[in-house]
Design a protein around this motif. Sequence first.
Motif, PDB file in Angstrom:
ATOM      1  N   THR A 114     -18.576  -8.770  33.517  1.00  0.00           N
ATOM      2  CA  THR A 114     -19.484  -8.339  34.576  1.00  0.00           C
ATOM      3  C   THR A 114     -18.991  -8.611  35.997  1.00  0.00           C
ATOM      4  O   THR A 114     -19.241  -7.820  36.883  1.00  0.00           O
ATOM      5  CB  THR A 114     -20.867  -8.999  34.406  1.00  0.00           C
ATOM      6  N   LYS A 115     -18.280  -9.694  36.250  1.00  0.00           N
ATOM      7  CA  LYS A 115     -17.842 -10.036  37.595  1.00  0.00           C
ATOM      8  C   LYS A 115     -16.966  -8.935  38.206  1.00  0.00           C
ATOM      9  O   LYS A 115     -17.059  -8.626  39.384  1.00  0.00           O
ATOM     10  CB  LYS A 115     -17.088 -11.373  37.560  1.00  0.00           C
ATOM     11  N   PHE A 116     -16.113  -8.345  37.396  1.00  0.00           N
ATOM     12  CA  PHE A 116     -15.215  -7.292  37.859  1.00  0.00           C
ATOM     13  C   PHE A 116     -15.506  -5.972  37.136  1.00  0.00           C
ATOM     14  O   PHE A 116     -14.621  -5.173  36.928  1.00  0.00           O
ATOM     15  CB  PHE A 116     -13.757  -7.686  37.619  1.00  0.00           C
ATOM     16  N   MET A 117     -16.749  -5.761  36.745  1.00  0.00           N
ATOM     17  CA  MET A 117     -17.076  -4.658  35.858  1.00  0.00           C
ATOM     18  C   MET A 117     -16.659  -3.296  36.407  1.00  0.00           C
ATOM     19  O   MET A 117     -16.156  -2.470  35.664  1.00  0.00           O
ATOM     20  CB  MET A 117     -18.559  -4.636  35.525  1.00  0.00           C
ATOM     21  N   LYS A 118     -16.845  -3.040  37.671  1.00  0.00           N
ATOM     22  CA  LYS A 118     -16.549  -1.715  38.206  1.00  0.00           C
ATOM     23  C   LYS A 118     -15.090  -1.330  37.958  1.00  0.00           C
ATOM     24  O   LYS A 118     -14.795  -0.259  37.450  1.00  0.00           O
ATOM     25  CB  LYS A 118     -16.877  -1.652  39.700  1.00  0.00           C
ATOM     26  N   LYS A 119     -14.159  -2.233  38.295  1.00  0.00           N
ATOM     27  CA  LYS A 119     -12.737  -1.943  38.086  1.00  0.00           C
ATOM     28  C   LYS A 119     -12.401  -1.894  36.596  1.00  0.00           C
ATOM     29  O   LYS A 119     -11.688  -1.013  36.143  1.00  0.00           O
ATOM     30  CB  LYS A 119     -11.867  -2.981  38.784  1.00  0.00           C
ATOM     31  N   LYS A 120     -12.925  -2.844  35.831  1.00  0.00           N
ATOM     32  CA  LYS A 120     -12.613  -2.878  34.408  1.00  0.00           C
ATOM     33  C   LYS A 120     -13.218  -1.689  33.675  1.00  0.00           C
ATOM     34  O   LYS A 120     -12.638  -1.173  32.739  1.00  0.00           O
ATOM     35  CB  LYS A 120     -13.072  -4.193  33.791  1.00  0.00           C
ATOM     36  N   LYS A 121     -14.396  -1.250  34.102  1.00  0.00           N
ATOM     37  CA  LYS A 121     -15.017  -0.076  33.479  1.00  0.00           C
ATOM     38  C   LYS A 121     -14.164   1.161  33.763  1.00  0.00           C
ATOM     39  O   LYS A 121     -13.969   2.003  32.898  1.00  0.00           O
ATOM     40  CB  LYS A 121     -16.447   0.108  33.990  1.00  0.00           C
ATOM     41  N   LYS A 122     -13.628   1.249  34.970  1.00  0.00           N
ATOM     42  CA  LYS A 122     -12.740   2.360  35.326  1.00  0.00           C
ATOM     43  C   LYS A 122     -11.495   2.334  34.434  1.00  0.00           C
ATOM     44  O   LYS A 122     -11.062   3.363  33.926  1.00  0.00           O
ATOM     45  CB  LYS A 122     -12.357   2.267  36.796  1.00  0.00           C
ATOM     46  N   ASN A 123     -10.919   1.158  34.231  1.00  0.00           N
ATOM     47  CA  ASN A 123      -9.757   1.024  33.350  1.00  0.00           C
ATOM     48  C   ASN A 123     -10.102   1.440  31.928  1.00  0.00           C
ATOM     49  O   ASN A 123      -9.330   2.142  31.271  1.00  0.00           O
ATOM     50  CB  ASN A 123      -9.237  -0.412  33.349  1.00  0.00           C
ATOM     51  N   ALA A 124     -11.249   1.000  31.427  1.00  0.00           N
ATOM     52  CA  ALA A 124     -11.661   1.328  30.061  1.00  0.00           C
ATOM     53  C   ALA A 124     -11.845   2.834  29.900  1.00  0.00           C
ATOM     54  O   ALA A 124     -11.491   3.402  28.860  1.00  0.00           O
ATOM     55  CB  ALA A 124     -12.935   0.583  29.701  1.00  0.00           C
ATOM     56  N   LYS A 125     -12.403   3.488  30.907  1.00  0.00           N
ATOM     57  CA  LYS A 125     -12.573   4.945  30.839  1.00  0.00           C
ATOM     58  C   LYS A 125     -11.214   5.636  30.798  1.00  0.00           C
ATOM     59  O   LYS A 125     -11.025   6.610  30.072  1.00  0.00           O
ATOM     60  CB  LYS A 125     -13.401   5.440  32.025  1.00  0.00           C
ATOM     61  N   PHE A 126     -10.248   5.155  31.571  1.00  0.00           N
ATOM     62  CA  PHE A 126      -8.902   5.703  31.549  1.00  0.00           C
ATOM     63  C   PHE A 126      -8.267   5.511  30.168  1.00  0.00           C
ATOM     64  O   PHE A 126      -7.672   6.429  29.611  1.00  0.00           O
ATOM     65  CB  PHE A 126      -8.047   5.033  32.637  1.00  0.00           C
ATOM     66  N   GLU A 127      -8.421   4.318  29.599  1.00  0.00           N
ATOM     67  CA  GLU A 127      -7.829   4.004  28.301  1.00  0.00           C
ATOM     68  C   GLU A 127      -8.422   4.873  27.194  1.00  0.00           C
ATOM     69  O   GLU A 127      -7.746   5.188  26.210  1.00  0.00           O
ATOM     70  CB  GLU A 127      -8.041   2.524  27.975  1.00  0.00           C
ATOM     71  N   ARG A 128      -9.670   5.290  27.344  1.00  0.00           N
ATOM     72  CA  ARG A 128     -10.340   6.124  26.339  1.00  0.00           C
ATOM     73  C   ARG A 128      -9.541   7.396  26.068  1.00  0.00           C
ATOM     74  O   ARG A 128      -9.537   7.904  24.950  1.00  0.00           O
ATOM     75  CB  ARG A 128     -11.752   6.451  26.811  1.00  0.00           C
ATOM     76  N   ASP A 129      -8.854   7.915  27.070  1.00  0.00           N
ATOM     77  CA  ASP A 129      -8.072   9.146  26.908  1.00  0.00           C
ATOM     78  C   ASP A 129      -6.916   8.986  25.921  1.00  0.00           C
ATOM     79  O   ASP A 129      -6.371   9.979  25.446  1.00  0.00           O
ATOM     80  CB  ASP A 129      -7.512   9.604  28.264  1.00  0.00           C
ATOM     81  N   PHE A 130      -6.534   7.760  25.621  1.00  0.00           N
ATOM     82  CA  PHE A 130      -5.416   7.505  24.716  1.00  0.00           C
ATOM     83  C   PHE A 130      -5.868   7.200  23.287  1.00  0.00           C
ATOM     84  O   PHE A 130      -5.048   6.944  22.424  1.00  0.00           O
ATOM     85  CB  PHE A 130      -4.576   6.327  25.245  1.00  0.00           C
ATOM     86  N   PHE A 131      -7.157   7.227  23.037  1.00  0.00           N
ATOM     87  CA  PHE A 131      -7.706   6.836  21.732  1.00  0.00           C
ATOM     88  C   PHE A 131      -8.534   7.980  21.189  1.00  0.00           C
ATOM     89  O   PHE A 131      -9.528   8.384  21.792  1.00  0.00           O
ATOM     90  CB  PHE A 131      -8.560   5.570  21.904  1.00  0.00           C
ATOM     91  N   ASP A 132      -8.120   8.530  20.045  1.00  0.00           N
ATOM     92  CA  ASP A 132      -8.748   9.725  19.509  1.00  0.00           C
ATOM     93  C   ASP A 132      -9.743   9.418  18.383  1.00  0.00           C
ATOM     94  O   ASP A 132      -9.795  10.117  17.382  1.00  0.00           O
ATOM     95  CB  ASP A 132      -7.669  10.698  19.020  1.00  0.00           C
ATOM     96  N   LYS A 133     -10.481   8.354  18.546  1.00  0.00           N
ATOM     97  CA  LYS A 133     -11.578   7.995  17.643  1.00  0.00           C
ATOM     98  C   LYS A 133     -12.746   7.607  18.535  1.00  0.00           C
ATOM     99  O   LYS A 133     -12.575   7.484  19.756  1.00  0.00           O
ATOM    100  CB  LYS A 133     -11.180   6.816  16.737  1.00  0.00           C
ATOM    101  N   PRO A 134     -13.929   7.413  17.989  1.00  0.00           N
ATOM    102  CA  PRO A 134     -15.046   6.998  18.848  1.00  0.00           C
ATOM    103  C   PRO A 134     -14.686   5.761  19.672  1.00  0.00           C
ATOM    104  O   PRO A 134     -14.104   4.811  19.151  1.00  0.00           O
ATOM    105  CB  PRO A 134     -16.167   6.708  17.852  1.00  0.00           C
ATOM    106  N   TYR A 135     -15.033   5.813  20.942  1.00  0.00           N
ATOM    107  CA  TYR A 135     -14.686   4.761  21.897  1.00  0.00           C
ATOM    108  C   TYR A 135     -15.823   4.709  22.906  1.00  0.00           C
ATOM    109  O   TYR A 135     -16.063   5.684  23.609  1.00  0.00           O
ATOM    110  CB  TYR A 135     -13.374   5.139  22.575  1.00  0.00           C
ATOM    111  N   GLU A 136     -16.509   3.594  22.953  1.00  0.00           N
ATOM    112  CA  GLU A 136     -17.647   3.458  23.859  1.00  0.00           C
ATOM    113  C   GLU A 136     -17.497   2.212  24.720  1.00  0.00           C
ATOM    114  O   GLU A 136     -16.861   1.239  24.310  1.00  0.00           O
ATOM    115  CB  GLU A 136     -18.962   3.392  23.081  1.00  0.00           C
ATOM    116  N   ILE A 137     -18.117   2.260  25.869  1.00  0.00           N
ATOM    117  CA  ILE A 137     -18.099   1.142  26.808  1.00  0.00           C
ATOM    118  C   ILE A 137     -19.521   0.611  26.921  1.00  0.00           C
ATOM    119  O   ILE A 137     -20.465   1.388  27.118  1.00  0.00           O
ATOM    120  CB  ILE A 137     -17.580   1.605  28.181  1.00  0.00           C
TER     121      ILE A 137
END
Length: 129
Positions: free
Chosen positions: A87-110
Amino acid sequence: MGMLHYYNYPETEIFGFDEFLICQIRECAEIQPEHNNKLNEVIQKHFSGKNMVYISNRVNSYSLNPLTYVHTEKIPNLLASAMIPETKFMKKKKKNAKFERDFFDKPYEIFDNLNKAIEWAHTIVKNSN
């Protein structure tokens, strides 16, 4: 839903449960595609013949090569991945997680918290049976 196994590696801690595992990567670790070898060993040992979900509880700051996901999705009984940005750095980490989702072709949720990720994991495994 008690923890069944605990794996302690230099770059990560893995907590194994019945239908999912929770991974907490250590501060300043550098995760590369070859780390999937260890993850696959744990999954095949702990979840032999059972479907499961990977949950990343991102409580530390670390670097991750997004190509790691290309190899992770090939683990046969891994159904999906859930990410919980700290939570402390959620905005940046959430952005990273959304970017990483593009590399994973199975269900991926944040998710905003671990409880929601665990509920989702149970639903994914239940629907796969």
